[in-house]
Design a protein around this motif. Structure first.
Motif, PDB file in Angstrom:
ATOM      1  N   THR A  47       0.820  -1.208   0.000  1.00  0.00           N
ATOM      2  CA  THR A  47       0.000   0.000   0.000  1.00  0.00           C
ATOM      3  C   THR A  47       0.854   1.258   0.000  1.00  0.00           C
ATOM      4  O   THR A  47       0.563   2.222  -0.708  1.00  0.00           O
ATOM      5  CB  THR A  47      -0.948   0.009   1.213  1.00  0.00           C
ATOM      6  N   LEU A  91      -3.027   4.612   5.017  1.00  0.00           N
ATOM      7  CA  LEU A  91      -3.664   5.738   4.330  1.00  0.00           C
ATOM      8  C   LEU A  91      -3.399   7.043   5.068  1.00  0.00           C
ATOM      9  O   LEU A  91      -3.218   8.091   4.439  1.00  0.00           O
ATOM     10  CB  LEU A  91      -5.162   5.492   4.184  1.00  0.00           C
ATOM     11  N   TYR A 140      -4.277   7.040  -3.593  1.00  0.00           N
ATOM     12  CA  TYR A 140      -4.100   6.007  -2.585  1.00  0.00           C
ATOM     13  C   TYR A 140      -5.372   5.240  -2.258  1.00  0.00           C
ATOM     14  O   TYR A 140      -5.315   4.073  -1.860  1.00  0.00           O
ATOM     15  CB  TYR A 140      -3.487   6.583  -1.299  1.00  0.00           C
ATOM     16  N   GLU A 141      -6.563   5.853  -2.431  1.00  0.00           N
ATOM     17  CA  GLU A 141      -7.790   5.084  -2.210  1.00  0.00           C
ATOM     18  C   GLU A 141      -7.917   3.964  -3.230  1.00  0.00           C
ATOM     19  O   GLU A 141      -8.300   2.840  -2.900  1.00  0.00           O
ATOM     20  CB  GLU A 141      -9.013   6.001  -2.281  1.00  0.00           C
TER      21      GLU A 141
END
Length: 225
Positions: A47, A91, A140-141
């Motif tokens: 991520t 996140l 990033y989502e």
């Protein structure tokens, strides 16, 4: 073998361990961390795309889980609960660093630990770098949704529970993320066998853009519970 009463610790369900931790048993949470650390690390690394940031995010996540264990209501699996905490920690870090320059991707040892094992390690490493660089260029989502669905093998419904959004939002983020990745990764599909990166190796890491089929599982196949 460590025992809880007459049970071996490795046979105790996650929810029971979390409850024992919330009740103050010092042996329970380290066992949960041991069971799930590798998969949580893979989520954080993919991520964020940076070893130090991912390690910090994972540490933050486990600390949050340690403190919030008493609030766990058992409505989802412990793994889903942990994934949600890890993704949220990642996140948060990504949002804070949006104005900062892109940092280097992890070193060879870290990449080798999480990348699929291809016939040519050098080509596999280069391919992993290309995919990781492309992922860093999408919002990033969308990246979080793709990591969960296309790389970690979550179903859309499970990913929705992790990210606490409707399944339709996951589908939309995955579709937009894959569309953004296509021009960034098209050159990988054009490589020849002479470069030791054939189509099968590329397809194992590059998210597909299906016409009618659902999302593909790229690595560590199977749905997480």
């Amino acid at each position: 073998m460590l025992l809880f009463g007459n049970k071996q610790i490795d046979t105790i369900p996650d929810k029971e361990l979390l409850a024992k931790h919330a009740q103050g048993d010092p042996r329970a949470f380290p066992e949960l961390v041991s069971r799930h650390r590798d998969r949580m690390w893979a989520v954080a690394l993919r991520t964020i795309g940076d070893q130090e940031e991912a390690a910090d995010a994972l540490q933050d996540a486990f600390l949050s889980a340690y403190r919030a264990a008493g609030k766990f209501r058992g409505e989802s699996a412990v793994t889903t609960w942990l994934h949600r905490i890890v993704v949220n920690a990642c996140l948060d870090r990504l949002r804070r660093r949006t104005a900062r320059p892109t940092v280097a991707f992890p070193d060879d040892d870290v990449l080798d630990a999480v990348a699929p094992k291809n016939a040519d390690p050098t080509s596999a490493h280069e391919l992993s770098l290309d995919v990781a660089d492309a992922l860093r260029q999408i919002p990033y989502e969308q990246r979080a949704a793709l990591v969960l669905v296309d790389m970690m093998g979550y179903t859309v419904e499970d990913a929705a529970r992790v990210l606490e959004v409707p399944p339709g939002t996951i589908k939309s983020r995955c579709a937009r993320g894959r569309a953004r990745l296509v021009p960034l990764l098209r050159h990988l599909r054009n490589r020849t066998d002479g470069n030791n990166v054939g189509p099968s190796n590329v397809d194992s890491q590059v998210p597909a853009v299906p016409r009618q089929a659902g999302p593909s599982v790229l690595e560590e196949g199977g749905s997480a519970s």
